[in-house]
Design a protein around this motif. Structure first.
Motif, PDB file in Angstrom:
ATOM      1  N   GLY A 187      -7.851  10.099  -3.975  1.00  0.00           N
ATOM      2  CA  GLY A 187      -6.934   9.771  -3.245  1.00  0.00           C
ATOM      3  C   GLY A 187      -6.286  10.792  -2.392  1.00  0.00           C
ATOM      4  O   GLY A 187      -4.925  10.439  -2.122  1.00  0.00           O
ATOM      5  N   ARG A 193      -4.650   9.565   0.993  1.00  0.00           N
ATOM      6  CA  ARG A 193      -3.278   8.705   0.622  1.00  0.00           C
ATOM      7  C   ARG A 193      -2.082   9.497   0.369  1.00  0.00           C
ATOM      8  O   ARG A 193      -1.039   9.104   0.636  1.00  0.00           O
ATOM      9  N   ASN A 221       0.682  -1.124   0.109  1.00  0.00           N
ATOM     10  CA  ASN A 221       0.052   0.019  -0.010  1.00  0.00           C
ATOM     11  C   ASN A 221       0.687   1.085   0.087  1.00  0.00           C
ATOM     12  O   ASN A 221       0.480   2.312  -0.481  1.00  0.00           O
ATOM     13  N   ASP A 277       0.589   4.129  -2.844  1.00  0.00           N
ATOM     14  CA  ASP A 277       0.654   5.562  -2.638  1.00  0.00           C
ATOM     15  C   ASP A 277       1.470   6.470  -3.265  1.00  0.00           C
ATOM     16  O   ASP A 277       1.357   7.565  -3.846  1.00  0.00           O
ATOM     17  N   ARG A 316       0.095   0.153   5.908  1.00  0.00           N
ATOM     18  CA  ARG A 316       1.163   0.881   5.479  1.00  0.00           C
ATOM     19  C   ARG A 316       2.409   0.813   6.249  1.00  0.00           C
ATOM     20  O   ARG A 316       3.299   1.355   6.116  1.00  0.00           O
TER      21      ARG A 316
END
Length: 378
Positions: free
Chosen positions: A301, A304, A198, A202, A334
């Motif tokens: 996002g 993120r 993740n 990102d 994360r």
């Protein structure tokens, strides 16, 4: 070692003022943070300076949890419990918090002095501040505030274990508050959290984003008003009205005086849709200001991208990011490492009924809240 009131600071001139001194002078009138009611003072140990918050228990109901343990352990807890979405657990915990609120009110827990309180969800402690000064600080506060509890917020065993153990040896009670998530960036580009799927996704999102990352120095007053609005959309409207109400004026003073670093995401039309505000020292960084336009599609996002900016900052500085609580699964995916956060409170000099309530609170939170936070991965 001395404790200086805001009035004393206003009457003194000081070359090369510390960030703590600037902060106390900026926030002393309590006009920059809308829902915080407290006095501010400066603790000067001779080697370090820290802001100190002072409440007498007569502040309005709903006083922000950054200065009010009653709000932190009853009002805010009720809001958190309401969002659990587990009816079998919600009702008994709601009744429990109502009982806790009554006890806290009777025990005057909000008659409290808190050292190194920057009026943030997470206060950072300098690594070079050892434990040698803690006995003298304890003696000074006990003499100056004989009818108040006093202590320290935002301690966790990853960053502050030695300090916590020293305070407990001096008679301080350990009061769990919440579970926070840490990202250890001390290894730089080799930081373990950078290897998480993740986290890499990102990074790709931010790299391909149409948004421009704007430093604080390039933000005008209109931008700061927009950032205040974005923070409110997330922390007040979506999460909880008991979170600090930071104003655009607070953001401006922090940016100009150096105790707050800002970044913003500006879209191609020139509008800011997301923003961050950091507090940092030589070993730690925290982000009390996070905001984005919650009306925009989730596929944009924004959260993120803001998270990725925080992680990049920790890696570039080679420091630990304390990314506070909330969004637990998001942070775990994360590479965030959970740590229980504590307040350490000294009440041994108070009357036995008040000591009893603080002791019961400590045992209740250690016995019920901490296991729940770990089990439910809050």
């Amino acid at each position: 070692m001395r404790l200086l009131s805001a009035a004393q600071l206003a009457g003194e001139s000081a070359a090369g003022e510390s960030l703590a001194r600037k902060y106390v002078k900026a926030c002393a009138g309590m006009t920059l943070i809308g829902n915080v009611s407290a006095e501010l003072a400066l603790l000067d140990t001779g080697t370090q300076q820290f802001p100190v918050s002072i409440t007498d228990g007569g502040e309005p109901d709903g006083n922000c949890y950054v200065v009010s343990p009653r709000t932190a352990y009853s009002g805010y807890a009720r809001e958190e419990i309401r969002r659990l979405g587990k009816p079998w657990l919600t009702w008994p915990l709601q009744l429990l918090t109502l009982g806790v609120d009554l006890l806290l009110r009777v025990a005057r827990v909000d008659r409290l002095v808190q050292v190194n309180n920057w009026l943030l969800s997470t206060n950072l402690y300098p690594a070079e501040w050892g434990t040698a000064e803690l006995p003298a600080i304890t003696a000074l506060l006990r003499e100056t505030f004989p009818d108040s509890g006093f202590g320290f917020r935002s301690l966790n065993d990853f960053s502050n274990r030695e300090m916590r153990l020293c305070l407990e040896s001096l008679g301080y009670l350990s009061i769990p508050s919440r579970q926070v998530y840490l990202f250890d960036g001390r290894a730089g580009a080799q930081a373990p959290f950078l290897r998480h799927h993740n986290t890499r996704m990102d990074a790709t999102l931010l790299r391909r984003s149409p948004y421009e990352v704007v430093p604080g120095s390039q933000l005008d007053d209109g931008d700061l008003q927009r950032i205040e609005h974005l923070y409110n959309l997330l922390y007040l409207d979506k999460y909880c009205r008991l979170n600090p109400h930071y104003s655009a004026q607070w953001l401006k003073r922090g940016r100009d005086e150096g105790w707050l670093e800002l970044r913003a995401l500006r879209n191609p039309e020139g509008r800011i849709d997301g923003a961050l505000g950091w507090f940092a020292n030589a070993t730690l960084i925290s982000a009390p200001i996070v905001g984005y336009d919650t009306a925009l599609p989730q596929r944009a996002g924004l959260y993120r991208q803001l998270t990725r900016l925080c992680l990049q900052e920790a890696v570039e500085r080679r420091v630990v990011l304390n990314f506070s609580s909330g969004a637990a699964l998001f942070k775990r995916l994360r590479g965030g490492q959970p740590e229980i956060e504590y307040s350490l409170i000294h009440v041994a000099h108070l009357s036995w009924p008040r000591r009893l309530v603080w002791t019961l609170l400590s045992r209740l939170l250690h016995g019920i809240a901490v296991p729940l936070m770990k089990k439910l991965k809050l």
